[in-house]
Write a protein that holds these residues in place. Structure first.
Motif, short mmCIF file in Angstrom:
data_model
loop_
_atom_site.label_atom_id
_atom_site.label_comp_id
_atom_site.label_asym_id
_atom_site.label_seq_id
_atom_site.Cartn_x
_atom_site.Cartn_y
_atom_site.Cartn_z
N ASP A 205 0.87 -1.17 0.00
CA ASP A 205 0.00 0.00 0.00
C ASP A 205 0.91 1.22 0.00
O ASP A 205 1.44 1.61 1.04
CB ASP A 205 -0.88 -0.04 1.26
N THR A 206 1.11 1.83 -1.16
CA THR A 206 2.05 2.96 -1.26
C THR A 206 1.36 4.30 -1.02
O THR A 206 2.02 5.35 -1.13
CB THR A 206 2.74 2.99 -2.64
N ASP A 207 0.08 4.29 -0.72
CA ASP A 207 -0.63 5.54 -0.44
C ASP A 207 -0.33 5.92 1.01
O ASP A 207 -1.05 5.54 1.94
CB ASP A 207 -2.13 5.36 -0.67
N ILE A 208 0.73 6.68 1.19
CA ILE A 208 1.20 7.02 2.54
C ILE A 208 0.17 7.86 3.30
O ILE A 208 0.01 7.73 4.51
CB ILE A 208 2.55 7.78 2.45
N PHE A 209 -0.54 8.73 2.59
CA PHE A 209 -1.45 9.65 3.28
C PHE A 209 -2.88 9.12 3.40
O PHE A 209 -3.68 9.68 4.15
CB PHE A 209 -1.45 11.00 2.54
N GLY A 210 -3.20 8.08 2.65
CA GLY A 210 -4.54 7.51 2.75
C GLY A 210 -4.52 6.00 2.65
O GLY A 210 -5.17 5.43 1.76
N PRO A 211 -3.80 5.32 3.55
CA PRO A 211 -3.70 3.85 3.46
C PRO A 211 -5.05 3.18 3.74
O PRO A 211 -5.75 3.56 4.68
CB PRO A 211 -2.68 3.50 4.55
N SER A 212 -5.39 2.20 2.94
CA SER A 212 -6.69 1.54 3.10
C SER A 212 -6.60 0.03 3.18
O SER A 212 -7.57 -0.64 3.54
CB SER A 212 -7.62 1.92 1.94
N MET A 213 -5.44 -0.54 2.87
CA MET A 213 -5.32 -2.00 2.83
C MET A 213 -5.53 -2.69 4.17
O MET A 213 -6.13 -3.77 4.22
CB MET A 213 -3.98 -2.41 2.21
N PRO A 214 -5.04 -2.14 5.28
CA PRO A 214 -5.30 -2.83 6.56
C PRO A 214 -6.78 -3.07 6.81
O PRO A 214 -7.16 -4.14 7.31
CB PRO A 214 -4.69 -1.86 7.60
N LYS A 215 -7.63 -2.10 6.46
CA LYS A 215 -9.07 -2.29 6.66
C LYS A 215 -9.63 -3.30 5.67
O LYS A 215 -10.45 -4.15 6.02
CB LYS A 215 -9.81 -0.96 6.52
N MET A 216 -9.19 -3.23 4.42
CA MET A 216 -9.71 -4.13 3.40
C MET A 216 -9.37 -5.59 3.69
O MET A 216 -10.10 -6.49 3.29
CB MET A 216 -9.18 -3.73 2.02
N PHE A 217 -8.25 -5.80 4.38
CA PHE A 217 -7.84 -7.18 4.72
C PHE A 217 -8.20 -7.53 6.16
O PHE A 217 -7.83 -8.61 6.64
CB PHE A 217 -6.33 -7.34 4.51
#
Length: 372
Positions: free
Chosen positions: A141-153
């Motif tokens: 997840d390279t979106d440093i300012f808006g990470p979303s992968m932890p929630k999606m997984f």
């Protein structure tokens, strides 16, 4: 008797380090000037502290060298001296740019010209679908300012731990659904804005790439931020990206930004192949009317753009409530091939495998971008 640091250094110069066949002083292993403390009262010994720096903590000559150094100080400077020898270890440097991720075969950037088109949803489901096809997959997840992968997984509460490997402390990615996952979201509060300047963000991104134990991977998926930014430049200057897939909705505003994303990768200084386009939210199908298609954002806009840009249209993903719900619940749609949406992502993964194999057969490897 009076002691001073040079006497200690002279004593250490008589000790040979077996690793270099030279003295501790010649080998540069005395990390700091030895400290010498005189007795505070009658009957107390002189105290000497020496810091020795070894190449690694598993050095086979460490214990024998420490004993020899202590013995040399006592022999040359006085047997009643209280000697303390502290050991430190040289940090192993990061791999050089261009040599990172040696066990990764293909690096795929998932990009979009604008936000809100479902790029992260596509990234998560593509990674899971590839894993379900039997491939070894990593997702960053390279979106440093808006990470979303932890929630999606559904791993928001997970915290990666460090492992010692080849003398380096490496971050161990979180593994779920057959995918190795890292995100800055594991290291910052999910309720607090990340107020970092560009340099801090790119430094954190490089650490997630170079200082992590990614191991052997068939596909390394990069979920990039929307638009074109410092993050994209850092990725292009750090990794030889095999190819990029562009996600867009059929809407003309989104397609206009998708063109900019394509142009960034096709820039002569970048020259990263475009593997294809993915049309997300291609149409809306209500659950009670599964045969109906409502083209809310326009019809086949990405198909037209793909033809215009002479790139493949890899998939058309419908707008279905369950895709949103499954992402929010941490159970992405690709986990189930019994549904139309799950099957759509499996088909997408197969299409990506096909275009990557063709790209690798017909085109030379991508080079790191050299930009100032």
């Amino acid at each position: 008797m009076a002691l001073y640091p040079q006497l200690i250094m002279d004593a250490l110069a008589t000790v040979t380090y077996a690793g270099t066949k030279k003295s501790l002083v010649e080998s540069g292993m005395v990390a700091d000037t030895p400290s010498v403390a005189a007795p505070q009262s009658k009957g107390e010994p002189w105290k000497v502290k020496v810091v020795l720096e070894f190449p690694r903590d598993t050095d086979p000559f460490l214990r024998s060298t420490v004993k020899a150094a202590e013995a040399a100080i006592k022999y040359h400077c006085g047997k009643d001296i209280d000697v303390e020898i502290v050991t430190e270890f040289k940090s192993v440097p990061r791999p050089e740019v261009g040599q990172m991720l040696p066990g990764v075969k293909n690096i795929i950037a998932v990009s979009s010209g604008k936000g809100g088109v479902g790029k992260s949803t596509v990234s998560a489901n593509l990674a899971i679908a590839l894993a379900r096809l039997g491939y070894k997959v990593g997702l960053l997840d390279t979106d440093i300012f808006g990470p979303s992968m932890p929630k999606m997984f559904d791993v928001e509460d997970e915290r990666p731990y460090a492992v010692k490997k080849d003398g380096r402390d490496l971050i161990c990615p979180i593994e779920k659904y057959g995918v190795k996952l890292l995100s800055i979201g594991f290291f910052v509060s999910p309720t607090t804005a990340t107020l970092w300047r560009g340099g801090m963000a790119t430094s954190a991104l490089k650490q997630l790439i170079a200082d992590a134990d990614w191991g052997e991977l068939d596909y390394f998926i990069l979920d990039t931020p929307p638009g074109t930014s410092d993050i994209h430049l850092t990725l292009l200057q750090t990794l030889p990206i095999t190819g990029a897939v562009i996600v867009s909705t059929p809407q003309q505003v989104a397609l206009a930004d998708a063109r900019k994303g394509i142009d960034m990768y096709r820039n002569e200084k970048v020259n990263v192949p475009i593997l294809g386009l993915i049309e997300n939210m291609a149409w809306f199908t209500p659950a009670e009317l599964p045969e109906n298609k409502y083209y809310i954002f326009g019809k086949e806009g990405c198909k037209a753009l793909a033809q215009e840009m002479d790139v493949p249209l890899l998939a058309q993903i419908p707008l279905v409530q369950s895709i949103c719900d499954s992402g929010d619940n941490g159970t992405p749609a690709a986990l189930s091939s019994d549904t139309a949406t799950g099957l759509a992502f499996i088909n997408l993964a197969q299409a990506v495998v096909t275009v990557v194999n063709r790209r690798n057969k017909e085109q030379p490897p991508t080079h790191i971008v050299g930009m100032k």
